[in-house]
Scaffold this motif. Sequence first.
Motif, mmCIF file in Angstrom:
data_model
loop_
_atom_site.group_PDB
_atom_site.id
_atom_site.type_symbol
_atom_site.label_atom_id
_atom_site.label_comp_id
_atom_site.label_asym_id
_atom_site.label_seq_id
_atom_site.Cartn_x
_atom_site.Cartn_y
_atom_site.Cartn_z
ATOM 1 N N UNK A 173 0.943 -1.147 0.141
ATOM 2 C CA UNK A 173 -0.195 -0.233 -0.122
ATOM 3 C C UNK A 173 0.863 1.221 0.042
ATOM 4 N N UNK A 174 2.019 1.131 0.714
ATOM 5 C CA UNK A 174 2.826 2.406 0.930
ATOM 6 C C UNK A 174 4.129 2.182 0.253
ATOM 7 N N UNK A 175 4.740 1.217 -0.250
ATOM 8 C CA UNK A 175 6.116 0.749 -0.586
ATOM 9 C C UNK A 175 7.248 1.354 0.285
ATOM 10 N N UNK A 176 7.047 1.433 1.564
ATOM 11 C CA UNK A 176 8.039 1.860 2.564
ATOM 12 C C UNK A 176 9.364 1.092 2.315
ATOM 13 N N UNK A 177 9.247 -0.193 2.162
ATOM 14 C CA UNK A 177 10.442 -1.009 2.334
ATOM 15 C C UNK A 177 11.302 -0.795 1.006
ATOM 16 N N UNK A 178 10.614 -0.769 -0.131
ATOM 17 C CA UNK A 178 11.335 -0.429 -1.620
ATOM 18 C C UNK A 178 11.846 0.985 -1.799
ATOM 19 N N UNK A 179 10.919 1.887 -1.332
ATOM 20 C CA UNK A 179 11.449 3.221 -1.222
ATOM 21 C C UNK A 179 12.806 3.483 -0.447
ATOM 22 N N UNK A 180 12.675 2.801 0.900
ATOM 23 C CA UNK A 180 13.755 2.963 1.491
ATOM 24 C C UNK A 180 15.076 2.421 1.201
ATOM 25 N N UNK A 181 14.939 1.599 0.161
ATOM 26 C CA UNK A 181 16.239 1.072 -0.506
ATOM 27 C C UNK A 181 16.665 2.273 -1.592
ATOM 28 N N UNK A 182 15.750 2.800 -2.279
ATOM 29 C CA UNK A 182 15.725 3.731 -3.323
ATOM 30 C C UNK A 182 16.612 4.855 -2.596
ATOM 31 N N UNK A 183 16.143 5.451 -1.404
ATOM 32 C CA UNK A 183 16.775 6.596 -0.802
ATOM 33 C C UNK A 183 18.033 6.301 0.031
ATOM 34 N N UNK A 184 18.135 4.991 0.689
ATOM 35 C CA UNK A 184 19.112 4.698 1.695
ATOM 36 C C UNK A 184 20.333 4.139 0.710
ATOM 37 N N UNK A 185 19.839 3.118 -0.159
ATOM 38 C CA UNK A 185 20.869 2.520 -1.030
ATOM 39 C C UNK A 185 20.780 2.755 -2.561
ATOM 40 N N UNK A 186 20.838 4.012 -2.752
ATOM 41 C CA UNK A 186 20.647 4.270 -4.149
ATOM 42 C C UNK A 186 21.557 3.773 -5.193
ATOM 43 N N UNK A 187 22.799 3.384 -5.043
ATOM 44 C CA UNK A 187 23.346 2.651 -6.037
ATOM 45 C C UNK A 187 23.321 1.290 -6.006
ATOM 46 N N UNK A 188 23.126 0.886 -4.882
ATOM 47 C CA UNK A 188 22.733 -0.548 -4.971
ATOM 48 C C UNK A 188 21.507 -0.838 -5.362
ATOM 49 N N UNK A 189 20.471 -0.018 -5.431
ATOM 50 C CA UNK A 189 19.113 -0.229 -6.047
ATOM 51 C C UNK A 189 19.355 -0.098 -7.701
ATOM 52 N N UNK A 190 20.162 0.769 -8.237
ATOM 53 C CA UNK A 190 20.295 1.103 -9.401
ATOM 54 C C UNK A 190 21.257 -0.298 -9.936
ATOM 55 N N UNK A 191 21.896 -0.910 -9.014
ATOM 56 C CA UNK A 191 22.607 -2.114 -9.783
ATOM 57 C C UNK A 191 21.497 -3.260 -9.687
ATOM 58 N N UNK A 192 20.539 -3.345 -8.782
ATOM 59 C CA UNK A 192 19.619 -4.418 -8.811
ATOM 60 C C UNK A 192 18.748 -4.294 -9.886
ATOM 61 N N UNK A 193 18.380 -2.656 -10.228
ATOM 62 C CA UNK A 193 17.377 -2.279 -11.444
ATOM 63 C C UNK A 193 17.983 -2.815 -12.654
ATOM 64 N N UNK A 194 19.516 -2.440 -12.754
ATOM 65 C CA UNK A 194 20.068 -2.895 -14.250
ATOM 66 C C UNK A 194 20.000 -4.242 -14.235
ATOM 67 N N UNK A 195 20.462 -4.872 -13.168
ATOM 68 C CA UNK A 195 20.495 -6.534 -13.477
ATOM 69 C C UNK A 195 19.368 -7.132 -13.814
ATOM 70 N N UNK A 196 18.178 -6.582 -13.356
ATOM 71 C CA UNK A 196 16.788 -7.078 -13.632
ATOM 72 C C UNK A 196 16.629 -6.562 -14.913
ATOM 73 N N UNK A 197 16.779 -5.654 -15.512
ATOM 74 C CA UNK A 197 16.470 -4.955 -16.866
ATOM 75 C C UNK A 197 17.137 -5.934 -17.837
ATOM 76 N N UNK A 198 18.266 -6.277 -17.569
ATOM 77 C CA UNK A 198 19.144 -7.232 -18.409
ATOM 78 C C UNK A 198 18.150 -8.799 -18.579
ATOM 79 N N UNK A 199 17.962 -9.067 -17.287
ATOM 80 C CA UNK A 199 17.240 -10.635 -17.421
ATOM 81 C C UNK A 199 15.838 -10.300 -18.200
ATOM 82 N N UNK A 200 15.099 -9.178 -17.826
ATOM 83 C CA UNK A 200 13.898 -8.722 -18.822
ATOM 84 C C UNK A 200 14.057 -8.857 -20.371
ATOM 85 N N UNK A 201 15.204 -8.048 -20.488
ATOM 86 C CA UNK A 201 15.500 -7.930 -22.210
ATOM 87 C C UNK A 201 15.646 -9.217 -22.696
ATOM 88 N N UNK A 202 16.434 -10.156 -22.320
ATOM 89 C CA UNK A 202 16.870 -11.498 -22.608
ATOM 90 C C UNK A 202 15.648 -12.281 -22.659
#
Length: 371
Positions: A173-202
Motif C-alpha cells: 500500500x505504501x511501498x515503504x521498504x522498496x522506497x527505503x532502498x531507493x533513498x538509503x541504498x541508491x547505487x545498490x538499487x540501481x545495480x539491482x534494477x540494471x541486473x533485472x533489466x538485462x534479465x527482462x530484455x533477454x
Amino acid sequence: MSSDYKALEFPPLKNDLILRAARGESTERAPVWVMRQAGRYLPEFRAIRAEQDFFKVCRTPSLACEVTLQPIRRYTGLIDASIIFSDILVVPQAMGLVVEMVPGKGPTFPEPLKTPEDFSRLNEHVDVDKELGYVCDAITLTRKELKGEVPLIGFCGAPWTLFAYMIEGGGSKFFTASKTWLFKYPEESKALLERTAHVCADFLVAQVKAGAQLLQVFDSWAGELSPSDYRIFSLPYCQLIARKVRSALDELGIPQVPLILFPKGANWGHKEFAETAGYDVLGLDWVNEPAAVRQVVGNKVALQGNMDPNVLYGGRDAIERAVEKMAKEFKTDGKPVGWIANLGHGITPGVDPDDLKWFFECVHKYSAKSN
C-alpha cells in the motif's frame, strides 16, 4: 525449445489489425484485447485452477497454452490479440527468489530482499532459456494452436515494479521498504534494477524467438514514484530493455516487433515517454483523457487503452456509453489511427463474461471508421 527463430514455422496470420495499429497506422476499426483476458473471470479458467497451482499452470506449456486460448475460443472474431498466460514474477523466480501464490493474499515472497547483502542470494547469471524456457515453449505451442487467428503478445514486468515486489515481499500500500532502498541504498538499487533489466530484455528476446509478435512491459507501480524518482529509478531501465531488445533482434536477423510500455499512474510523463522511452505504443490508464494525451504525444507513438475496468460491472448501457465516449476521444478525424482499444488496467475476477463480450462488440461498433 528451439533457439533458431528461422526454424520455427507457424500458420499464416489472418488478422494483423493490432500490428498495424501499433505502427501508428489508420485501421478500419480499433483492434481490441484486455489485460488479464486469460483469467479468473472465466469459468473455464477457474476449472483448471481448481485442480492446479497457479505457477504450475505457468510452468506447464500445455496448460498455459490452453488458458491463453480460452478467451480466444469464447470470443472468436471479437478479440484481436492473445497474450501468453504467465506472470511478471517469473523473472524474480529465475533470478533465484521463491514466489508463492497464496490464496486470498496473492503473490508472496517468503524471503524478500532485506538489505543489499541479500544480493548473494540471487543468481549471478540468469540463463533465460534454461530458467524460463517453459514460457517460451508455451509461446511456440500457442502460436501453432492459434492457427493464425490473432497475434500473440509476450510480456514482462518493468524493473522498478519487479524491484518493489522483491523487496516488499508482495503487493504494498505504501511501498515503504522498496522506497527505503531507493533513498538509503541508491547505487545498490540501481545495480539491482540494471541486473533485472538485462534479465527482462533477454527474456523478451527469447519470447520473440519462440514466436511472440508483440511485447508489453508492465510498469504497474510506475505511479508510486515522483517524476524525478521515476527518471532515476525506472525510466532508464525501461529504456535499457527497449534498446537491448531491438539491438538483439537486429543482430539475430529477426524482424522487429512492436513494443508496448504501460507505465500505470505516471500520467505526468506521456510526452517524455513518447520521445525517449523507445517504445512503439504507450498504454494509458483510465484517469487520462485520450485526446489530450494524443495532443501531447502527436504521432510519435500509438496509444492503448483505456476504459475503467469497473465499468464492466455497470451494466450494458454503461459499457456502451463508456466505449462510445472512449472511441470518440481516441479517434483522429473520425478514424481510429494508432489506437489499440483496451481497459485501463486488468480485468477483475467478478466480471460477467457476457458483459466483456458486450464490451468487445461495442468496440467493434463504435471504433469503426464509419461510426
